[in-house]
Design a protein around this motif. Structure first.
Motif, PDB file in Angstrom:
ATOM      1  N   MET A  61       8.128   1.737   4.439  1.00 55.44           N
ATOM      2  CA  MET A  61       6.948   0.929   4.966  1.00 55.44           C
ATOM      3  C   MET A  61       6.328   1.325   6.058  1.00 55.44           C
ATOM      4  N   ILE A  62       4.996   1.387   6.655  1.00 53.60           N
ATOM      5  CA  ILE A  62       4.513   1.440   7.966  1.00 53.60           C
ATOM      6  C   ILE A  62       3.490   0.215   7.941  1.00 53.60           C
ATOM      7  N   MET A  63       3.536  -0.452   9.077  1.00 52.23           N
ATOM      8  CA  MET A  63       2.480  -1.556   9.322  1.00 52.23           C
ATOM      9  C   MET A  63       2.106  -1.614  10.604  1.00 52.23           C
ATOM     10  N   VAL A  64       0.640  -1.211  10.839  1.00 48.22           N
ATOM     11  CA  VAL A  64       0.070  -1.440  12.055  1.00 48.22           C
ATOM     12  C   VAL A  64      -0.275  -3.060  12.610  1.00 48.22           C
ATOM     13  N   THR A  65      -0.019  -3.143  13.796  1.00 50.83           N
ATOM     14  CA  THR A  65      -0.429  -4.354  14.334  1.00 50.83           C
ATOM     15  C   THR A  65      -0.626  -4.460  15.923  1.00 50.83           C
ATOM     16  N   HIS A  66      -1.325  -5.332  16.284  1.00 53.84           N
ATOM     17  CA  HIS A  66      -1.545  -5.407  17.767  1.00 53.84           C
ATOM     18  C   HIS A  66      -0.481  -6.026  18.409  1.00 53.84           C
ATOM     19  N   HIS A  67       0.231  -7.035  17.676  1.00 52.73           N
ATOM     20  CA  HIS A  67       0.964  -8.386  18.109  1.00 52.73           C
ATOM     21  C   HIS A  67       2.343  -8.390  17.854  1.00 52.73           C
ATOM     22  N   VAL A  68       3.202  -8.286  18.814  1.00 47.30           N
ATOM     23  CA  VAL A  68       4.909  -8.372  18.519  1.00 47.30           C
ATOM     24  C   VAL A  68       5.444  -9.472  17.654  1.00 47.30           C
ATOM     25  N   GLU A  69       4.400 -10.599  17.736  1.00 44.91           N
ATOM     26  CA  GLU A  69       4.526 -12.015  16.920  1.00 44.91           C
ATOM     27  C   GLU A  69       4.409 -11.717  15.640  1.00 44.91           C
ATOM     28  N   GLU A  70       3.814 -10.328  15.082  1.00 45.16           N
ATOM     29  CA  GLU A  70       3.591 -10.094  13.594  1.00 45.16           C
ATOM     30  C   GLU A  70       4.549  -9.351  13.189  1.00 45.16           C
ATOM     31  N   ASP A 122      -2.216  12.361  19.940  1.00 48.78           N
ATOM     32  CA  ASP A 122      -1.874  13.466  21.131  1.00 48.78           C
ATOM     33  C   ASP A 122      -0.418  14.007  20.993  1.00 48.78           C
ATOM     34  N   HIS A 123      -0.365  14.931  20.465  1.00 52.29           N
ATOM     35  CA  HIS A 123       1.142  15.758  20.222  1.00 52.29           C
ATOM     36  C   HIS A 123       2.101  14.578  19.722  1.00 52.29           C
ATOM     37  N   VAL A 124       1.804  14.017  18.434  1.00 47.76           N
ATOM     38  CA  VAL A 124       2.820  13.065  17.913  1.00 47.76           C
ATOM     39  C   VAL A 124       3.782  13.917  16.862  1.00 47.76           C
ATOM     40  N   THR A 125       5.007  13.659  17.165  1.00 44.41           N
ATOM     41  CA  THR A 125       6.152  14.223  16.123  1.00 44.41           C
ATOM     42  C   THR A 125       6.823  12.763  15.755  1.00 44.41           C
ATOM     43  N   TRP A 126       7.099  12.652  14.382  1.00 39.63           N
ATOM     44  CA  TRP A 126       7.496  11.431  13.906  1.00 39.63           C
ATOM     45  C   TRP A 126       7.918  11.591  12.591  1.00 39.63           C
ATOM     46  N   GLN A 127       9.158  10.944  12.308  1.00 39.34           N
ATOM     47  CA  GLN A 127       9.831  11.114  11.108  1.00 39.34           C
ATOM     48  C   GLN A 127      10.084   9.592  10.417  1.00 39.34           C
ATOM     49  N   VAL A 128       9.567   9.255   9.214  1.00 41.59           N
ATOM     50  CA  VAL A 128       9.962   7.967   8.657  1.00 41.59           C
ATOM     51  C   VAL A 128      10.696   8.633   7.281  1.00 41.59           C
ATOM     52  N   SER A 129      11.901   7.936   7.226  1.00 39.37           N
ATOM     53  CA  SER A 129      12.827   8.073   6.205  1.00 39.37           C
ATOM     54  C   SER A 129      12.525   6.734   4.964  1.00 39.37           C
ATOM     55  N   GLU A 130      12.866   7.137   3.666  1.00 41.35           N
ATOM     56  CA  GLU A 130      12.393   6.284   2.740  1.00 41.35           C
ATOM     57  C   GLU A 130      13.016   4.811   2.922  1.00 41.35           C
ATOM     58  N   ASP A 131      14.123   4.581   3.433  1.00 43.24           N
ATOM     59  CA  ASP A 131      14.649   3.355   3.927  1.00 43.24           C
ATOM     60  C   ASP A 131      14.251   2.548   5.096  1.00 43.24           C
ATOM     61  N   GLN A 132      13.183   3.135   5.965  1.00 41.57           N
ATOM     62  CA  GLN A 132      12.806   2.698   6.927  1.00 41.57           C
ATOM     63  C   GLN A 132      11.488   1.812   6.966  1.00 41.57           C
ATOM     64  N   ARG A 133      11.506   0.788   7.787  1.00 39.86           N
ATOM     65  CA  ARG A 133      10.219  -0.124   7.813  1.00 39.86           C
ATOM     66  C   ARG A 133       9.586  -0.114   8.875  1.00 39.86           C
ATOM     67  N   TRP A 134       8.578   0.633   9.319  1.00 38.91           N
ATOM     68  CA  TRP A 134       8.132   0.854  10.670  1.00 38.91           C
ATOM     69  C   TRP A 134       6.887  -0.218  11.282  1.00 38.91           C
ATOM     70  N   VAL A 135       6.720  -0.360  12.348  1.00 39.04           N
ATOM     71  CA  VAL A 135       5.882  -1.074  12.857  1.00 39.04           C
ATOM     72  C   VAL A 135       4.928  -0.040  13.833  1.00 39.04           C
ATOM     73  N   VAL A 136       3.870   0.070  13.865  1.00 40.24           N
ATOM     74  CA  VAL A 136       3.210   0.783  15.048  1.00 40.24           C
ATOM     75  C   VAL A 136       2.360   0.011  15.629  1.00 40.24           C
ATOM     76  N   LEU A 137       2.465  -0.040  16.828  1.00 33.71           N
ATOM     77  CA  LEU A 137       1.914  -1.000  17.830  1.00 33.71           C
ATOM     78  C   LEU A 137       1.405  -0.576  18.775  1.00 33.71           C
ATOM     79  N   GLY A 138       0.028  -1.193  19.361  1.00 33.69           N
ATOM     80  CA  GLY A 138      -0.526  -0.671  20.514  1.00 33.69           C
ATOM     81  C   GLY A 138      -1.946  -1.177  20.656  1.00 33.69           C
ATOM     82  N   PRO A 139      -2.362  -1.004  21.966  1.00 33.88           N
ATOM     83  CA  PRO A 139      -4.018  -1.627  22.099  1.00 33.88           C
ATOM     84  C   PRO A 139      -4.773  -1.158  21.252  1.00 33.88           C
TER      85      PRO A 139
END
Ligand code: ATP
Length: 262
Positions: free
Chosen positions: A198-207, A21-38
């Motif tokens: 890097m982009i990593m999807v998870t459900h849990h902040v512990e991960e 839903d209207h996602v604007t997002w930038q990932v640069s090459e030195d960033q490591r992202w976590v995508v978190l949500g239910p």
């Protein structure tokens, strides 16, 4: 620092609903992202866009400088590494671990009859060592534990030296020891300056592995919060994403969350 990923006002509509839903997002090459949500927040859909497996309904998706719809996805795809359970299901159960990783160099899921150059085998053995798999190189993929299979999936994804690495729930279903072992390996990998975005999807902040730099919190396809982890991952943002009051604690770069009892 150039952009590995650039989403501008991206919408994915299915059955009349905006699952992104209207996602604007930038990932640069030195960033490591976590995508978190239910469950159902749209995390996997975002990864599928990033892996060129899907086009947006509207908006612009630019991956490694190439914009979807204006470029041949078969040119970009080899530059992206993607590890997910869905992809692991396509790995032949009777393939050796070495061949499972080595065949990534040819973007095929089985060994077939190609002649592999020694250089590929040497690289595969190095990648197996990096992910603590060298002792399993001759084992059949189907005989590995879940934790070992997850590490093989990642080793396969990094074998091609990708410029963008996507990980869909790499630690899901692992026992505590296997999870911690994999999180340590991911932290080590994330810390190297030669590691791609890097982009990593998870459900849990512990991960969330130590050293990951950014987080996006999603709810019902929309962004609740995004930015550097230290300032963005808050109890308020988590509570909004998961739709319940949540408390958050942090220690040594690791996080823990739980519902606040009424
Ligand atoms: N082809 C489709 N048609 C209709 N709805 C879809 C389609 N693909 C996905 N969805 C819906 O879009 C929403 C987002 O799905 P997605 O798999 O991206 O969520 P997710 O955050 O990865 O969920 P989970 O954590 O459960 O894996 C879900 O409600 C899902 O049912």
């Amino acid at each position: 620092m150039s952009s590995a990923l650039d989403f501008t006002d991206v919408v994915v509509r299915r059955d009349g609903r905006d699952i992104v839903d209207h996602v604007t997002w930038q990932v640069s090459e030195d960033q490591r992202w976590v995508v978190l949500g239910p469950n159902g927040a749209g995390k996997t859909t975002l990864l599928q866009l990033a892996d060129t497996l899907m086009h947006p309904t509207s908006g612009t998706v630019t991956i490694l400088g190439e914009t979807l719809g204006r470029t041949d996805v078969f040119e970009i795809r080899p530059r992206i590494g993607f590890a997910s359970t869905a992809m692991a299901r396509r790995i032949p159960r009777d393939e050796t671990v070495l061949n499972t990783v080595m065949t990534a160099a040819y973007s095929v899921m089985g060994r077939w009859n190609e002649d592999y150059e020694g250089i590929d085998e040497r690289r595969a053995r190095r990648v197996l060592a990096d992910w603590k798999l060298e002792h399993l190189s001759e084992r059949l993929f189907g005989t590995l534990s879940d934790g070992e299979q997850k590490r093989v999936q990642i080793a396969r994804a990094v074998m091609t030296d990708p410029e963008l690495l996507l990980l869909d729930e790499p630690t899901a279903s692992l026992d505590l020891g296997s999870r911690e072992e994999l999180l340590q390996l991911l932290s080590g990998y994330a810390a190297s300056p030669t590691t791609p975005a890097m982009i990593m999807v998870t459900h849990h902040v512990e991960e969330i592995p130590v050293g990951f730099t950014h987080v996006m919190l999603l709810r019902e396809g929309g962004i609740v919060a995004q930015g550097p982890i230290a300032e963005t991952l808050t109890a308020e943002a988590l509570s909004e994403a998961f739709g319940m009051p949540i408390s958050l604690s942090a220690e040594g770069g690791r996080y823990a969350a739980r519902a606040v009892s009424a």
